[in-house]
Design a protein around this motif. Structure first.
Motif, PDB file in Angstrom:
ATOM      1  N   VAL A 144       0.831  -1.207   0.000  1.00 30.19           N
ATOM      2  CA  VAL A 144       0.000   0.000   0.000  1.00 30.19           C
ATOM      3  C   VAL A 144       0.864   1.254   0.000  1.00 30.19           C
ATOM      4  N   VAL A 145       1.891   1.272   0.826  1.00 25.91           N
ATOM      5  CA  VAL A 145       2.744   2.459   0.896  1.00 25.91           C
ATOM      6  C   VAL A 145       3.517   2.643  -0.408  1.00 25.91           C
ATOM      7  N   ARG A 146       4.046   1.566  -0.946  1.00 26.73           N
ATOM      8  CA  ARG A 146       4.806   1.671  -2.199  1.00 26.73           C
ATOM      9  C   ARG A 146       3.915   2.153  -3.336  1.00 26.73           C
ATOM     10  N   ASP A 147       2.734   1.586  -3.436  1.00 30.08           N
ATOM     11  CA  ASP A 147       1.837   1.993  -4.513  1.00 30.08           C
ATOM     12  C   ASP A 147       1.419   3.450  -4.373  1.00 30.08           C
ATOM     13  N   ALA A 148       1.168   3.857  -3.148  1.00 31.88           N
ATOM     14  CA  ALA A 148       0.773   5.258  -2.954  1.00 31.88           C
ATOM     15  C   ALA A 148       1.914   6.194  -3.320  1.00 31.88           C
ATOM     16  N   HIS A 149       3.126   5.806  -2.979  1.00 38.04           N
ATOM     17  CA  HIS A 149       4.279   6.666  -3.264  1.00 38.04           C
ATOM     18  C   HIS A 149       4.583   6.748  -4.753  1.00 38.04           C
ATOM     19  N   SER A 150       4.129   5.782  -5.510  1.00 36.39           N
ATOM     20  CA  SER A 150       4.402   5.809  -6.946  1.00 36.39           C
ATOM     21  C   SER A 150       3.782   7.027  -7.612  1.00 36.39           C
TER      22      SER A 150
ATOM     23  N   GLY B 132       3.771   9.855  -6.039  1.00 35.21           N
ATOM     24  CA  GLY B 132       4.508  10.986  -5.497  1.00 35.21           C
ATOM     25  C   GLY B 132       3.933  11.471  -4.181  1.00 35.21           C
ATOM     26  N   PHE B 133       4.815  11.713  -3.247  1.00 37.01           N
ATOM     27  CA  PHE B 133       4.426  12.307  -1.968  1.00 37.01           C
ATOM     28  C   PHE B 133       4.931  13.739  -1.945  1.00 37.01           C
ATOM     29  N   GLU B 134       4.018  14.672  -1.787  1.00 33.75           N
ATOM     30  CA  GLU B 134       4.421  16.066  -1.701  1.00 33.75           C
ATOM     31  C   GLU B 134       4.719  16.487  -0.272  1.00 33.75           C
ATOM     32  N   SER B 135       4.125  15.774   0.656  1.00 31.64           N
ATOM     33  CA  SER B 135       4.322  16.161   2.058  1.00 31.64           C
ATOM     34  C   SER B 135       4.221  14.921   2.929  1.00 31.64           C
ATOM     35  N   VAL B 136       4.540  15.117   4.182  1.00 29.19           N
ATOM     36  CA  VAL B 136       4.470  14.012   5.130  1.00 29.19           C
ATOM     37  C   VAL B 136       3.028  13.550   5.321  1.00 29.19           C
ATOM     38  N   THR B 137       2.107  14.439   5.038  1.00 30.82           N
ATOM     39  CA  THR B 137       0.698  14.076   5.151  1.00 30.82           C
ATOM     40  C   THR B 137       0.354  12.932   4.205  1.00 30.82           C
ATOM     41  N   ASP B 138       0.960  12.954   3.026  1.00 36.69           N
ATOM     42  CA  ASP B 138       0.713  11.862   2.081  1.00 36.69           C
ATOM     43  C   ASP B 138       1.206  10.527   2.641  1.00 36.69           C
TER      44      ASP B 138
ATOM     45  N   ASN C 182      -8.526   3.246  13.772  1.00 37.60           N
ATOM     46  CA  ASN C 182      -7.639   4.380  13.540  1.00 37.60           C
ATOM     47  C   ASN C 182      -6.266   4.070  14.132  1.00 37.60           C
ATOM     48  N   VAL C 183      -5.260   4.485  13.446  1.00 34.13           N
ATOM     49  CA  VAL C 183      -3.906   4.255  13.954  1.00 34.13           C
ATOM     50  C   VAL C 183      -3.179   5.592  14.056  1.00 34.13           C
ATOM     51  N   ALA C 184      -2.498   5.773  15.158  1.00 35.53           N
ATOM     52  CA  ALA C 184      -1.699   6.982  15.352  1.00 35.53           C
ATOM     53  C   ALA C 184      -0.315   6.760  14.756  1.00 35.53           C
ATOM     54  N   VAL C 185       0.100   7.693  13.932  1.00 33.36           N
ATOM     55  CA  VAL C 185       1.373   7.563  13.203  1.00 33.36           C
ATOM     56  C   VAL C 185       2.321   8.679  13.640  1.00 33.36           C
ATOM     57  N   ASP C 186       3.491   8.293  14.073  1.00 36.56           N
ATOM     58  CA  ASP C 186       4.546   9.287  14.284  1.00 36.56           C
ATOM     59  C   ASP C 186       5.187   9.559  12.931  1.00 36.56           C
ATOM     60  N   ALA C 187       5.226  10.811  12.522  1.00 35.86           N
ATOM     61  CA  ALA C 187       5.798  11.118  11.205  1.00 35.86           C
ATOM     62  C   ALA C 187       6.383  12.519  11.226  1.00 35.86           C
ATOM     63  N   TRP C 188       7.433  12.707  10.462  1.00 31.09           N
ATOM     64  CA  TRP C 188       8.051  14.018  10.399  1.00 31.09           C
ATOM     65  C   TRP C 188       8.916  14.119   9.148  1.00 31.09           C
ATOM     66  N   VAL C 189       9.388  15.326   8.936  1.00 31.05           N
ATOM     67  CA  VAL C 189      10.158  15.626   7.733  1.00 31.05           C
ATOM     68  C   VAL C 189      11.573  16.037   8.121  1.00 31.05           C
ATOM     69  N   ARG C 190      12.509  15.583   7.341  1.00 31.95           N
ATOM     70  CA  ARG C 190      13.891  16.019   7.526  1.00 31.95           C
ATOM     71  C   ARG C 190      14.433  16.487   6.175  1.00 31.95           C
TER      72      ARG C 190
ATOM     73  N   VAL D  34      11.886   5.469   5.631  1.00 40.22           N
ATOM     74  CA  VAL D  34      12.197   6.762   5.029  1.00 40.22           C
ATOM     75  C   VAL D  34      11.602   6.787   3.630  1.00 40.22           C
ATOM     76  N   VAL D  35      10.959   7.881   3.272  1.00 36.90           N
ATOM     77  CA  VAL D  35      10.467   8.030   1.899  1.00 36.90           C
ATOM     78  C   VAL D  35      10.869   9.404   1.380  1.00 36.90           C
ATOM     79  N   ALA D  36      11.160   9.447   0.092  1.00 37.02           N
ATOM     80  CA  ALA D  36      11.522  10.712  -0.535  1.00 37.02           C
ATOM     81  C   ALA D  36      10.274  11.549  -0.767  1.00 37.02           C
ATOM     82  N   LEU D  37      10.418  12.838  -0.556  1.00 38.85           N
ATOM     83  CA  LEU D  37       9.339  13.774  -0.872  1.00 38.85           C
ATOM     84  C   LEU D  37       9.706  14.535  -2.137  1.00 38.85           C
ATOM     85  N   GLN D  38       8.699  14.881  -2.887  1.00 38.10           N
ATOM     86  CA  GLN D  38       8.926  15.620  -4.118  1.00 38.10           C
ATOM     87  C   GLN D  38       9.376  17.042  -3.806  1.00 38.10           C
TER      88      GLN D  38
END
Ligand code: MG
Length: 409
Positions: free
Chosen positions: A55-61, A63-69, A175-183, A101-105
């Motif tokens: 699911v994550v790989r397909d969604a990233h295909s 493009g992720f513009e932000s950590v929200t994606d 619902n799942v709580a996700v820790d997420a951030w941008v570097r 880790v995922v790359a952001l556009q």
């Protein structure tokens, strides 16, 4: 620039030396470097971890513009696992950790090269920079919570009998709580994404030595997996080593680099700690030196037999940030139970001791035939027995020590 072009990665997974199957799953390509550690019987763990990765790989295909994606993709993975679990009884309760880790556009508004990190469960994402290793993620585990609240030390956590319990996972709750951030992408940074099968077996300073000494990311991943197996390999182990080939220069002063809450040299950093109670400073830099211990680096030495959140002992184990059940609540209920018990016991004793028509002390007139015994002698409970067998008839008294109803010698 393509999302994955800034990175070079190597990855390896292994069932370990004890287990027959491998419930870990991962993706390490095209800007997506994520590990999932599944849980559940009948191969359900394998299904859950593979679903999450897909699911994550397909969604990233797209493009992720932000950590929200990224957060949305992880929540979608949670939903997907639950839907699959609902279809098959044997897969009920299956779940998985997920981190990576995922790359952001790049965007026109903000040309800073960025990446996003996320975590649910007790798999980990580390950063290795300038001969130092820091764990960026905070485990969602029972022992981590005990450490955070000061109930046990980190050393005790390593050998705690419940060190394999996770407090958050995909597939468990709606619902799942996700820790997420941008570097920011910093050239020369090396990220390590791994399941607990690595950190449970290999000390941090040994991991850091490999990351520092082995230039090729694939060779580094291979060595780390082999080290885990040499140390026992009691769990599935998955390792991804990600090198940042292109990006910003490292900030001049990064002596203090706690988890994702701190930006890189003033670069914009978004932080979305899902659990407000998580202390982002729980992780600190780990110098590359033997014997060093990372704060917040709670590790277990047993294979992961992660339990669903709903299986946690409610007395002290926090289940999720939304349903925390701590020691104060436990002590309150304990005191309440003790008071209730005392009240019930006192009430029962009072009822028992209160004389009533049926509880009156029996007074039995004993017919006698001997002249040395008065005709109107009275025998009651506790009376001194006569020298002859006498049956004292009573049908009511049960007082302790009473001779009523018994043959008195
Ligand atoms: Mg594991």
């Amino acid at each position: 620039m393509a999302p994955g072009s800034r990175y070079a990665a190597g990855a390896r997974t292994h069932a370990g030396m004890v287990r027959d199957n491998n419930e870990d799953a991962f993706v390490a390509a095209d800007g997506v470097y994520v590990v999932a550690d599944g849980m559940g019987g009948h191969q359900a763990g394998e299904v859950a971890s593979a679903l999450a990765i897909d699911v994550v790989r397909d969604a990233h295909s797209s493009g992720f513009e932000s950590v929200t994606d990224l957060e949305k993709a992880i929540r979608d993975a949670n939903t997907s696992i639950r839907l699959h679990a609902a279809d098959t009884l044997e897969r009920a309760g299956m779940g998985t950790t997920l981190t990576g880790v995922v790359a952001l556009q790049d965007t026109d508004d903000d040309p800073t090269p960025r990446l996003a990190i996320a975590n649910v469960g007790d798999s980990r994402t580390y950063l290795h920079r300038d001969r130092r290793l820091v764990c960026l993620t905070v485990d969602h585990s029972y022992v981590q919570e005990l450490v955070r609240t000061g109930q046990i030390t980190e050393q005790e956590a390593r050998f705690h009998p419940r060190r394999n319990i996770v407090t958050r996972a995909l597939g468990i709750d709606r619902n799942v709580a996700v820790d997420a951030w941008v570097r920011a992408c910093v050239r020369g940074d090396r990220y390590l994404v791994c399941s607990d099968g690595l950190v449970d077996e290999v000390p941090d300073h040994e991991i850091a030595a490999v990351l520092e000494g082995v230039a090729d990311p694939q060779a580094a991943a291979d060595q780390l997996v082999e080290m885990a197996n040499r140390h026992g390999g009691r769990d599935n182990v998955t390792v991804i080593v990600v090198d940042v080939l292109d990006g910003l220069d490292a900030p001049p002063d990064d002596d203090v680099l706690p988890a994702g809450a701190v930006d890189d040299g003033g670069l914009p950093t978004e932080v979305t700690w899902a659990d407000e109670n998580v202390d982002p400073d729980a992780t600190t830099l780990l110098p590359v030196s033997p014997g060093a211990a990372a704060a917040g680096s709670v590790r277990s030495s047993q294979p992961t037999e992660t339990l669903p959140v709903t299986s946690l002992p409610s007395a002290s184990a926090p289940q999720t940030s939304r349903r925390r059940f701590g020691v104060p609540q436990f002590l309150f209920l304990l005191a309440l139970g003790a008071i209730a018990t005392v009240v019930i016991v006192v009430a029962l004793l009072a009822v028992r001791d209160e004389p009533g028509p049926a509880d009156e002390v029996p007074v039995v007139r004993v017919p006698t035939t001997e002249s040395d015994t008065p005709d109107d002698s009275v025998v009651g409970p506790g009376a001194t027995p006569t020298t002859r067998p006498t049956v004292v008839q009573s049908t009511t008294s049960t007082a302790p020590g009473s001779t009523a109803g018994a043959v008195v010698p």
